[in-house]
Structures are given as structure tokens and as C-alpha cells.
Design a protein around this motif. Structure first.
Motif, PDB file in Angstrom:
ATOM      1  N   UNK A  86       0.773  -1.239   0.105  1.00  0.00           N
ATOM      2  CA  UNK A  86      -0.019  -0.011  -0.036  1.00  0.00           C
ATOM      3  C   UNK A  86       0.919   1.280   0.222  1.00  0.00           C
ATOM      4  N   UNK A  87       1.825   1.134   0.716  1.00  0.00           N
ATOM      5  CA  UNK A  87       2.857   2.441   0.808  1.00  0.00           C
ATOM      6  C   UNK A  87       3.439   2.664  -0.548  1.00  0.00           C
ATOM      7  N   UNK A  88       3.814   1.565  -1.307  1.00  0.00           N
ATOM      8  CA  UNK A  88       4.352   1.783  -2.532  1.00  0.00           C
ATOM      9  C   UNK A  88       3.576   2.282  -3.695  1.00  0.00           C
ATOM     10  N   UNK A  89       2.074   1.745  -3.473  1.00  0.00           N
ATOM     11  CA  UNK A  89       1.020   2.464  -4.373  1.00  0.00           C
ATOM     12  C   UNK A  89       0.888   3.909  -4.093  1.00  0.00           C
ATOM     13  N   UNK A  90       0.839   4.304  -2.717  1.00  0.00           N
ATOM     14  CA  UNK A  90       0.914   5.668  -2.265  1.00  0.00           C
ATOM     15  C   UNK A  90       2.078   6.536  -3.063  1.00  0.00           C
ATOM     16  N   UNK A  91       3.098   5.969  -2.863  1.00  0.00           N
ATOM     17  CA  UNK A  91       4.333   6.576  -3.277  1.00  0.00           C
ATOM     18  C   UNK A  91       4.249   6.954  -5.127  1.00  0.00           C
ATOM     19  N   UNK A  92       3.700   5.961  -5.517  1.00  0.00           N
ATOM     20  CA  UNK A  92       3.591   5.978  -7.190  1.00  0.00           C
ATOM     21  C   UNK A  92       2.529   7.058  -7.370  1.00  0.00           C
ATOM     22  N   UNK A  93       1.369   7.235  -6.455  1.00  0.00           N
ATOM     23  CA  UNK A  93       0.461   8.197  -6.841  1.00  0.00           C
ATOM     24  C   UNK A  93       0.944   9.521  -6.619  1.00  0.00           C
ATOM     25  N   UNK A  94       1.815   9.648  -5.491  1.00  0.00           N
ATOM     26  CA  UNK A  94       2.475  11.092  -5.073  1.00  0.00           C
ATOM     27  C   UNK A  94       3.207  11.626  -6.274  1.00  0.00           C
ATOM     28  N   UNK A  95       4.038  10.521  -6.822  1.00  0.00           N
ATOM     29  CA  UNK A  95       4.907  10.899  -7.785  1.00  0.00           C
ATOM     30  C   UNK A  95       4.172  11.377  -8.954  1.00  0.00           C
ATOM     31  N   UNK A  96       3.004  10.928  -9.038  1.00  0.00           N
ATOM     32  CA  UNK A  96       2.200  11.065 -10.288  1.00  0.00           C
ATOM     33  C   UNK A  96       1.484  12.760 -10.398  1.00  0.00           C
ATOM     34  N   UNK A  97       1.275  13.094  -9.034  1.00  0.00           N
ATOM     35  CA  UNK A  97       0.377  14.306  -8.717  1.00  0.00           C
ATOM     36  C   UNK A  97       0.917  15.524  -9.429  1.00  0.00           C
ATOM     37  N   UNK A  98       2.314  15.765  -9.189  1.00  0.00           N
ATOM     38  CA  UNK A  98       2.811  16.970 -10.168  1.00  0.00           C
ATOM     39  C   UNK A  98       2.682  17.041 -11.663  1.00  0.00           C
ATOM     40  N   UNK A  99       2.724  15.824 -12.028  1.00  0.00           N
ATOM     41  CA  UNK A  99       2.473  15.732 -13.395  1.00  0.00           C
ATOM     42  C   UNK A  99       0.876  16.081 -13.998  1.00  0.00           C
ATOM     43  N   UNK A 100       0.092  15.448 -13.005  1.00  0.00           N
ATOM     44  CA  UNK A 100      -1.394  15.806 -13.438  1.00  0.00           C
ATOM     45  C   UNK A 100      -1.611  17.378 -13.081  1.00  0.00           C
ATOM     46  N   UNK A 101      -1.017  18.037 -12.066  1.00  0.00           N
ATOM     47  CA  UNK A 101      -1.275  19.249 -11.773  1.00  0.00           C
ATOM     48  C   UNK A 101      -0.678  20.122 -13.285  1.00  0.00           C
ATOM     49  N   UNK A 102       0.709  19.660 -13.869  1.00  0.00           N
ATOM     50  CA  UNK A 102       1.008  20.454 -15.014  1.00  0.00           C
ATOM     51  C   UNK A 102       0.090  20.418 -16.196  1.00  0.00           C
ATOM     52  N   UNK A 103      -0.617  19.295 -16.258  1.00  0.00           N
ATOM     53  CA  UNK A 103      -1.538  19.003 -17.227  1.00  0.00           C
ATOM     54  C   UNK A 103      -2.675  20.091 -16.946  1.00  0.00           C
ATOM     55  N   UNK A 104      -3.326  19.852 -15.887  1.00  0.00           N
ATOM     56  CA  UNK A 104      -4.195  20.723 -15.403  1.00  0.00           C
ATOM     57  C   UNK A 104      -4.024  22.435 -15.846  1.00  0.00           C
ATOM     58  N   UNK A 105      -2.725  22.852 -15.386  1.00  0.00           N
ATOM     59  CA  UNK A 105      -2.294  24.085 -15.602  1.00  0.00           C
ATOM     60  C   UNK A 105      -2.295  24.378 -17.215  1.00  0.00           C
ATOM     61  N   UNK A 106      -1.860  23.386 -17.933  1.00  0.00           N
ATOM     62  CA  UNK A 106      -1.848  23.669 -19.574  1.00  0.00           C
ATOM     63  C   UNK A 106      -3.252  23.608 -20.029  1.00  0.00           C
ATOM     64  N   UNK A 107      -4.104  23.155 -19.465  1.00  0.00           N
ATOM     65  CA  UNK A 107      -5.408  23.154 -20.052  1.00  0.00           C
ATOM     66  C   UNK A 107      -6.355  24.415 -19.708  1.00  0.00           C
ATOM     67  N   UNK A 108      -5.743  25.030 -18.494  1.00  0.00           N
ATOM     68  CA  UNK A 108      -6.305  26.290 -18.284  1.00  0.00           C
ATOM     69  C   UNK A 108      -5.925  27.404 -19.318  1.00  0.00           C
TER      70      UNK A 108
END
Length: 96
Positions: free
Chosen positions: A74-96
Motif C-alpha cells: 500500500x505504501x508503494x502504491x501511495x508513493x506512485x500516486x504521489x509521484x504522479x500528482x505533479x504531472x497531473x497538476x502540470x496537465x491541469x495548468x496547461x489546459x487552463x
């Protein structure tokens, strides 16, 4: 309040809360089943294993290794999601 006095007060309060927990545990005794439903193992450390407190008693679940593996995954899954969050934020900013 003096920082040292605040630290002493915090420690005193923590000790009081811990004591309430110990009293509660003593009233309900040591559980016979762990959270997973497995039986509880009563272990006593020998002198060679733990020098400072020989004879210390431990009560562990028979399936504790499975719990550790499950929590590690579960910790490994959470770490993967945490690493993915900045990428998603960048995509959201590029869409705005």
C-alpha cells in the motif's frame, strides 16, 4: 509559557493518556485474536535477543508478516500516486 515548562507539561499529559490506555487494556485483557482474526502469539525475549529488558513479553498476531507485506504494498502504491500528482497538476495548468 516557558518552552521547557511546556515540554514538561506535554510529557506529563502524554504519560497520563498512556496510563489511561494501559488501564483500559488491563480491564479488557490481552486480545485472543488479532485484527485479521488470526490468533495471538505470546513471546518472551531471552537475554541474548534483547539485553536491556530480558524477559520482555510480546503479543503479536500470527499473521503479522502478511500485514507487513500488505502495508508495504500500500505504501508503494501511495508513493506512485504521489509521484504522479505533479504531472497531473502540470496537465491541469496547461489546459487552463
Amino acid at each position: 509559557m516557558d518552552p521547557e515548562a511546556e515540554i514538561r507539561d506535554t510529557k506529563r499529559r502524554k504519560e497520563h493518556i498512556d496510563m489511561l490506555s494501559y488501564v483500559c487494556d488491563s480491564e479488557h485483557r490481552i486480545p485472543t485474536r488479532g485484527p485479521c482474526g488470526g490468533s495471538i502469539i505470546h513471546e518472551v525475549c531471552g537475554k541474548e535477543e534483547y539485553d536491556t529488558l530480558p524477559g520482555k513479553r510480546f503479543f503479536t498476531c500470527i499473521n503479522y508478516e502478511e500485514h507487513i507485506e500488505r502495508l508495504t504494498s500500500r505504501v508503494e502504491e501511495v508513493e506512485a500516486v504521489i509521484k504522479w500528482v505533479p504531472e497531473v497538476n502540470n496537465k491541469i495548468k496547461s489546459l487552463e
